[in-house]
Enzyme design. Structure first.
Site, PDB file in Angstrom:
ATOM      1  N   GLU A   1       0.804  -1.221   0.000  1.00 17.38           N
ATOM      2  CA  GLU A   1       0.000   0.000   0.000  1.00 17.38           C
ATOM      3  C   GLU A   1       0.837   1.273   0.000  1.00 17.38           C
ATOM      4  OE1 GLU A   1      -3.146   0.373  -0.334  1.00 17.38           O
ATOM      5  OE2 GLU A   1      -3.990  -1.612   0.034  1.00 17.38           O
TER       6      GLU A   1
ATOM      7  N   GLU B   1       9.355 -21.580   5.321  1.00 17.51           N
ATOM      8  CA  GLU B   1       9.685 -20.738   6.467  1.00 17.51           C
ATOM      9  C   GLU B   1      10.837 -21.321   7.293  1.00 17.51           C
ATOM     10  OE1 GLU B   1       6.875 -21.848  10.206  1.00 17.51           O
ATOM     11  OE2 GLU B   1       5.888 -20.725   8.595  1.00 17.51           O
TER      12      GLU B   1
END
Length: 296
Positions: A81, A112
């Site tokens: 954003e 991960e």
């Protein structure tokens, strides 16, 4: 598992399988409220994180994000954003997500645990001295995220660690440790819930403070937005009109003159020429408020 608060049982999870719909929703909402309350004690560290991020960006460096799984998704949501909201170039806010784009389409747990992926990602993002990186891990033990933090620190970057476990390895490693002690989840161990909500709000707080420090927010308006669609073009005109006091037609004319740049358009709408507006913003370090005062 019992040693991690995020893996222990939430009091509201008892007999959840037998509860009626409205009761389940009430319990979920209560658990979310409880998780969000963990943000208040973290305010000083959140402020410090934003100052570090703004300092890096102001000096021409980067503010990166790193994470895996749900924590990585929260980081990605904030990261993506920033270019549109604050006009920050995408290469200045890189995202390091365990497993890359493929893992976004099909979440893969194994990535991960691979520190080699972390080293490759940090090299690709060129994180180093003068940069800040926000590393997120609910448990604070995710190997990928820890490897990013360690390598970034070795390269001279400021490491901000956000974890939902107070004794986390990530927090011990970080230059700025942000503890979001959200406690157990109503679905035991599902840190996409309360922990993730608190992480996202913390990132909202950090990125808004960064925007304020850089002068990209004025009176609650995103005055450095990148208007690249119809909605944002309309928003830019309304921002210019609201801040300058000009009508929409004059605001749009000012935006045309500045090629869509909102801050100088506001100053043009108040009577400056484009060169005068751009020079004023250089003098004020991109902050609109003192530039407007010059024009009074």
């Amino acid at each position: 598992m019992a040693e991690r608060r995020t893996e222990s049982r939430h009091i509201l999870s008892a007999n959840l399988h037998a509860a009626q719909g409205a009761d389940v929703l009430s319990r979920i909402l209560a658990s979310q409220h409880g998780a969000i309350a963990a943000l208040t004690p973290a305010f000083p560290q959140i402020i410090a994180a934003a100052q570090a991020g703004a300092q890096a960006l102001r000096a021409g460096g980067k503010m990166g994000y790193a994470g895996a799984g749900s924590s990585g998704l929260m980081a990605l949501a904030d990261c993506l954003e920033l270019p549109g909201t604050f006009g920050i170039a995408p290469d200045r806010v890189p995202m390091l997500f365990a497993g890359g784009v493929e893992a976004l389409l099909h979440m893969q747990g194994g990535v991960e645990d691979d520190p080699k992926l972390a080293l490759a990602d940090i090299a690709r993002a060129q994180i180093g001295a003068g940069d800040t990186i926000l590393c997120l891990a609910a448990s604070g033990r995710t190997p990928y995220t820890l490897a990013v933090a360690k390598e970034a620190k070795a390269r001279g970057a400021v490491v901000v660690g956000l974890s939902n476990t107070a004794e986390a390895d990530l927090l011990a490693l970080a230059d700025i440790p942000v503890v979001l002690d959200t406690g157990p989840e109503i679905i035991t161990g599902s840190t996409r819930m309360g922990a993730a909500s608190a992480q996202k709000i913390a990132l909202n707080m950090i990125s808004v403070l960064v925007g304020l420090h850089l002068g990209h927010v004025y009176d609650g308006f995103m005055v450095n937005l990148t208007a690249d669609n119809i909605k944002l073009l309309d928003r830019a005109a309304r921002i210019v009109a609201a801040v300058s006091g000009a009508d929409i037609a004059a605001a749009q004319a000012a935006l045309d003159e500045t090629e869509g740049a909102v801050k100088p358009a506001i100053l043009v709408a108040t009577g400056m020429t484009r060169p005068e507006a751009e020079a004023a913003l250089v003098r004020t370090g991109g902050h609109l408020a003192p530039a407007l005062l010059e024009n009074q």
